[in-house]
Write a protein that holds these residues in place. Structure first.
Motif, short mmCIF file in Angstrom:
data_model
loop_
_atom_site.label_atom_id
_atom_site.label_comp_id
_atom_site.label_asym_id
_atom_site.label_seq_id
_atom_site.Cartn_x
_atom_site.Cartn_y
_atom_site.Cartn_z
N LYS A 195 51.73 52.38 -13.41
CA LYS A 195 50.63 51.41 -13.27
C LYS A 195 49.27 52.10 -13.29
CE LYS A 195 53.29 48.08 -10.57
NZ LYS A 195 53.44 47.38 -9.28
N LYS A 196 49.27 53.42 -13.36
CA LYS A 196 48.04 54.19 -13.32
C LYS A 196 47.21 53.78 -12.10
CE LYS A 196 47.48 55.50 -18.17
NZ LYS A 196 48.82 55.14 -18.63
N SER A 197 47.83 53.89 -10.94
CA SER A 197 47.13 53.50 -9.72
C SER A 197 47.57 54.36 -8.54
CB SER A 197 47.35 52.02 -9.42
OG SER A 197 48.69 51.80 -9.06
N SER A 198 46.70 54.44 -7.56
CA SER A 198 46.97 55.19 -6.34
C SER A 198 46.38 54.42 -5.17
CB SER A 198 46.31 56.58 -6.43
OG SER A 198 46.39 57.27 -5.20
N SER A 199 46.93 54.65 -4.00
CA SER A 199 46.35 54.04 -2.81
C SER A 199 46.21 55.10 -1.72
CB SER A 199 47.20 52.88 -2.30
OG SER A 199 48.43 53.36 -1.80
#
Lengths: 115, 110
Positions: B69-73
């Motif tokens: 998802k090409k995401s980080s948290s």
């Protein structure tokens, strides 16, 4: 103590003046960077250096110039400052080290105001 | 050009609560890093997660990465007043140049 130092921290000057922002690091890092940051905005890479006598322009076009004559020193110069140059300038350095990851150490920043 | 984008832009929480912020990016990465910036200061490195890792912890920090998802948290647990700062994600491609987003400003109320 190993660190990265920026001077001056704050500078207010008139249009047309020449200014140099100093950046020195005592960590022996080979890579050094200059980022420009406006309040509440992203950091923009304006210059970087991977070693002595190596300098490149970053993603954001800038009228400033840099030099890297010594490993520890990476000054940024504006020949003729304009109000549009008003911003915070952040210097950083890094060494890939054994991990291969490029982690940046930042200076405290130089806040430039051009009247 | 901007690679990482943080969401939300600003976050206000009560001391003791958890703070979660997200980062999305556009191109493939070697690793993703999170930095903190206190008002008027330079950035300080917090944590790094490599592209082959899914989750990482450091003290009260928890970082996740979803490369599909090409995401980080970034999660900060049990927040303190000293956590008040701006938090930036930075993506590291293959060229030793980190790309930063505009950051999430976190305010922790006493």
């Amino acid at each position: 103590e190993a660190d990265i130092y920026q001077t001056p921290r704050y500078l207010v000057i008139g249009t047309g003046k020449k200014i140099t922002l100093e950046c020195s690091q005592t960590m022996g890092h080979d890579k050094m960077y200059w980022y420009q940051q406006d309040p509440g905005m992203e950091l923009h890479l304006i210059h970087y250096s991977y070693g002595v006598n190596s300098t490149e322009k970053g993603d954001l076009s800038s009228e400033s110039t840099v030099s890297r004559i010594r490993t520890e020193h990476f000054p940024l110069t504006l020949e003729s400052a304009r109000p549009s140059h008003t911003s915070q300038y952040l210097c950083a350095s890094s060494s890939s080290g054994s991990s291969g990851a490029n982690v940046l150490t930042f200076g405290a920043g130089s806040r430039l105001t051009v009247l | 050009s901007q690679q990482g984008e943080e969401d939300p832009q600003a976050l206000s929480i009560q001391e003791g609560e958890n703070a979660t912020m997200n980062c999305s990016y556009k191109t493939s990465i070697n690793n993703l890093q999170w930095y903190r910036q206190n008002s008027g200061r330079g950035l300080v490195h917090l944590i790094l997660i490599r592209s082959n890792e899914r989750e990482k912890h450091s003290g009260r920090l928890r970082v996740t990465l979803d490369t599909s998802k090409k995401s980080s948290s970034l999660l900060i647990t049990a927040s303190r007043a000293a956590d008040t700062a701006s938090y930036f994600c930075a993506t590291d491609g293959n060229d030793y140049k980190l790309s930063f987003g505009a950051g999430t400003t976190v305010t922790v109320r006493a």
